[in-house]
Write an enzyme that holds these catalytic residues in place. Structure first.
Site, PDB file in Angstrom:
ATOM      1  N   ASP A   7      38.360  23.896  68.394  1.00  0.00           N
ATOM      2  CA  ASP A   7      38.233  24.966  67.224  1.00  0.00           C
ATOM      3  C   ASP A   7      37.389  24.238  66.352  1.00  0.00           C
ATOM      4  O   ASP A   7      37.450  23.601  65.555  1.00  0.00           O
ATOM      5  CB  ASP A   7      39.600  24.940  66.483  1.00  0.00           C
ATOM      6  CG  ASP A   7      39.528  26.122  65.692  1.00  0.00           C
ATOM      7  OD1 ASP A   7      38.764  26.754  65.294  1.00  0.00           O
ATOM      8  OD2 ASP A   7      40.749  26.777  65.457  1.00  0.00           O
ATOM      9  N   SER A  30      45.932  31.547  62.327  1.00  0.00           N
ATOM     10  CA  SER A  30      44.855  31.117  61.295  1.00  0.00           C
ATOM     11  C   SER A  30      45.585  31.161  60.016  1.00  0.00           C
ATOM     12  O   SER A  30      46.353  30.443  59.863  1.00  0.00           O
ATOM     13  CB  SER A  30      43.582  31.913  61.373  1.00  0.00           C
ATOM     14  OG  SER A  30      42.545  31.516  60.862  1.00  0.00           O
ATOM     15  N   HIS A  46      38.763  28.796  68.075  1.00  0.00           N
ATOM     16  CA  HIS A  46      39.694  29.322  67.250  1.00  0.00           C
ATOM     17  C   HIS A  46      40.508  30.822  67.997  1.00  0.00           C
ATOM     18  O   HIS A  46      41.394  30.868  67.412  1.00  0.00           O
ATOM     19  CB  HIS A  46      39.158  30.088  66.006  1.00  0.00           C
ATOM     20  CG  HIS A  46      39.883  30.103  64.944  1.00  0.00           C
ATOM     21  ND1 HIS A  46      40.783  29.144  64.452  1.00  0.00           N
ATOM     22  CD2 HIS A  46      40.094  31.333  64.049  1.00  0.00           C
ATOM     23  CE1 HIS A  46      41.629  29.668  63.330  1.00  0.00           C
ATOM     24  NE2 HIS A  46      41.041  30.996  63.493  1.00  0.00           N
TER      25      HIS A  46
END
Length: 728
Positions: free
Chosen positions: A669, A594, A701
């Site tokens: 995601d 991320s 995610h």
């Protein structure tokens, strides 16, 4: 004696982590749950302060139950309800009490929507009569008892309903809810993700009014994702997602009066052009609602008191910051409607006490350290309980202090991470403790002195199991980079030889206010790092500028330039570590997920003379593609700050790639869209740069489900061994 016992336990654990161990940690160990820790789930302190409830699962009968325990003896005194005794329920996975604890709300067949939101069937169990009532025949969201337990408000299909549990009558109080258009009483995607709440309605103290937020997301741009599944044709998930600089939902505040079945819109005495309402909460006065209004830049936050009878409003508190203000759940109203508040306005996060008129009475805590959790206020002893970093930014301790800021006392003794769950009357707290060498254990402590009363649960079995494996001690230190002492930990192979050189693998997250260097027990990734260390890598984590718990100035230096200073710190730290005699400066790698994936990508490109390889999982590659609330908090809008968005976006300089790069994303995601990775791929292709990549179909995610995580970590481990481990 109790501290000597703890010392001997830690000493035993450390002594068992020397190279005499024989087993090597494998990815199958990690992802099959071999090293799973035991915890205490869904604990609720009963109102009498002498008992607590826990949600338990009986493997033999495959049933769930809410069991009551005595704080003093820690023994179970009764089973309040068991799914085996309810014909309508095979199991339940969550529960909530009414205020008088005479009713229980039980959830079953939960299904996730986004990160925090879910749908489920709910039942009300009457503790006195043993009767069970289904709240709705449909799956609903966020059912919440009225203060007297006689009613439940909930949301179905974006509308709010109230069910009278005595008459079984149901009243619909909003009617305009529609998917991807109007939401009543539930937050939209971006509020849920970034302001971290789902239920956007609240009962007043008398149970005759409900305040709620309404989101009009009609003009918010839509994002769509292909869902591949197993059908012949893929489907699409379409939802409203406001990207930086784009239109947000129009949010409005309303109050519904149950007596006259009337809804009134709230208008405060200030004009806001573009704003958020990140929190609403009724005060201890049944007709006074508090609401927090925030400008779009999120550097001004106003706390309003709204009189629900005449709709008048009064500004109670106005905070301003040169960068941004973080929203918390720490607002607490005392009996006289004075309130407790936390703020970074003196440079560190501290506790403040304001009068019912909004005047500052006093700053309760002070110092060059951060309050990291506010636990509550004991009105009988005029005492506040909180958690802080006063014992070092990588540690956490529990404290008590008088409301006037005197008589501060540290209640926890062991160095590491302590967190507390207090009894309702603040006579006891259950402390959860761990550090890098001690897995979590739970103790009952006195809230007056912190004295240990009893040990509740530990993970000694895990410690004994780990004694059979080769592990290394996590070494904490600081590294001086760009004039800052950055927190760092290092893992060396158990058979480390200072005369040899080792490849270096760096891990980080680096996001604003985050912390990866913490004196706490292993996360799942820590076992992976242990595995890599035993394979011959030195693994290091550095928390650079922009991370949390070292003051506002350290955290907010990255304002308007996300990943610029963070990248510079990781590159320089890698350079300095590469100068150590036992690290091979030509074999340095970095990874992240991320925000951390954005960082690892930038490090490989901008630090192409330092890093040989990088892995980026679900990375942001341009803040232009991310949501309004998070991105604009730190960057303002792309229209206002185009260079801040573009100068550190890696697909704008793909030609800098020299090392080996693995790029991974889940196609489902909803948070960091696969669009980020697709744009990075296209930029690298057009720059004629070779790289490795993988897309996990329909994974969100977190990229998990079934065999997915194991597959991902096998891929990453193979990549590391191929690119860094050629000389091991």
């Amino acid at each position: 004696m109790k501290y000597l016992k703890l010392f001997l336990f830690v000493l035993l654990f450390v002594s068992l982590t020397i190279p005499a161990q024989t087993k090597e940690i494998t990815l199958e160990n990690i992802w099959s749950g071999t090293f799973r820790t035991e915890g205490m789930d869904a604990l609720h302190s009963m109102k009498n302060g002498q008992k607590y409830s826990v949600l338990n699962f009986d493997r033999a009968t495959r049933s769930t139950s809410v069991d009551i325990y005595d704080y003093e003896t820690l023994k179970k005194v009764e089973t309040l309800v068991s799914s085996s005794d309810i014909s309508e329920l095979n199991y339940f996975t969550d529960y909530a009490f009414s205020n008088n604890e005479k009713k229980l709300l039980l959830a079953t067949e939960k299904e996730s929507i986004y990160r925090r939101s879910s749908l489920a069937y709910y039942y009300v169990y009457d503790v006195v009569t043993g009767s069970v009532v289904k709240v709705s025949d449909k799956k609903i969201q966020e059912p919440t008892f009225a203060p007297d337990g006689s009613k439940i408000a909930y949301v179905f299909n974006n509308n709010i309903y109230v069910k009278d549990l005595n008459s079984n009558n149901e009243t619909q109080i909003t009617f305009d809810g529609e998917k991807n258009k109007i939401i009543n009483g539930i937050t939209d995607w971006v509020y849920e993700e970034e302001f971290a709440f789902v239920r956007a309605f609240d009962w007043n103290k008398s149970g005759n009014k409900i305040a709620f937020l309404r989101f009009d997301e009609t003009n918010v741009p839509e994002f769509s994702m292909d869902i591949y599944g197993k059908a012949l044709y893929q489907t699409q998930q379409v939802f409203k997602y406001p990207k930086a600089g784009e239109k947000n939902s129009d949010v409005s505040l309303h109050i519904y009066n149950l007596k006259d079945d009337k809804t009134t819109a709230v208008h405060v005495n200030k004009t806001y052009d573009d704003f958020y309402i990140p929190r609403i909460k009724w005060t201890n006065s049944a007709d006074v609602l508090s609401a927090q209004y925030m400008n779009r830049h999120q550097n001004e936050l106003d706390v309003w008191f709204i009189n629900a009878e005449d709709n008048s409003s009064k500004l109670m508190l106005a905070e301003k910051d040169k960068a941004y203000i973080d929203v918390t759940d720490n607002l607490t109203f005392l009996e006289d409607n004075s309130f407790i508040w936390t703020s970074e306005k003196d440079g560190f996060n501290h506790i403040y006490h304001y009068s019912k008129n909004g005047d500052l009475k006093n700053q309760v805590t002070k110092g060059n350290w951060e309050v990291t959790n506010y636990y509550g206020y004991d009105k009988k002893k005029n005492t506040i309980f909180y958690q802080s970093t006063e014992n070092g930014s990588i540690n956490r301790d529990v404290y008590r202090i008088k409301l006037n800021g005197t008589s501060k006392e540290r209640l926890t003794k062991a160095n590491g991470t302590n967190s507390a769950s207090f009894s309702a009357d603040f006579s006891y707290f259950i402390n959860t403790f761990s550090n890098a060498e001690t897995p979590p254990y739970y103790t009952l402590n006195s809230a007056t002195s912190g004295e240990l009363i009893k040990r509740i649960k530990d993970n000694d079995n895990l410690s004994q199991k780990l004694a059979d494996y080769t592990t290394s001690k996590k070494i904490f230190s600081t590294i001086s980079v760009h004039g800052n002492a950055l927190n760092m930990w290092m893992l060396k192979p158990a058979n480390f030889d200072a005369t040899k050189v080792y490849p270096l693998f760096m891990t980080q997250y680096s996001g604003p206010g985050s912390q990866s260097v913490a004196n706490s027990w292993n996360s799942t990734n820590d076992y992976w790092y242990q595995m890599l260390a035993q394979q011959g890598y030195i693994v290091v984590c550095v928390d650079g500028r922009g991370t949390g718990f070292k003051g506002a100035a350290f955290k907010k230096i990255t304002y308007l330039n996300l990943v610029k200073y963070e990248t510079e710190d990781q590159i320089q730290a890698a350079r300095q570590l590469g100068d150590l005699p036992y690290i091979d400066k030509d074999r340095i790698g970095i990874w992240g997920w991320s925000y951390g994936g954005h960082m690892s990508t930038n490090c490989l490109l901008k630090g192409n003379d330092v890093f040989k390889m990088a892995i980026a999982v679900a990375p942001v590659t341009s803040w232009r593609f991310y949501d309004t609330i998070y991105t604009e908090r730190y960057m303002r809008t792309p229209q206002e700050n185009p260079s801040g968005y573009d100068d550190n976006s890696p697909f704008n300089y793909p030609e800098l790639l020299k090392g080996d790069y693995l790029l991974v994303h889940g196609s489902g995601d909803d948070n960091v869209h696969v669009q980020h990775t697709m744009r990075m791929i296209e930029a690298l292709v057009q720059a004629d740069k070779q790289f490795d990549w993988a897309i996990y179909p329909d994974r969100n995610h977190g990229i998990f489900g079934g065999n997915t995580r194991l597959h991902l970590y096998k891929k990453m481990t193979s990549f590391i061994n191929e690119k860094l481990g050629d000389k091991i």
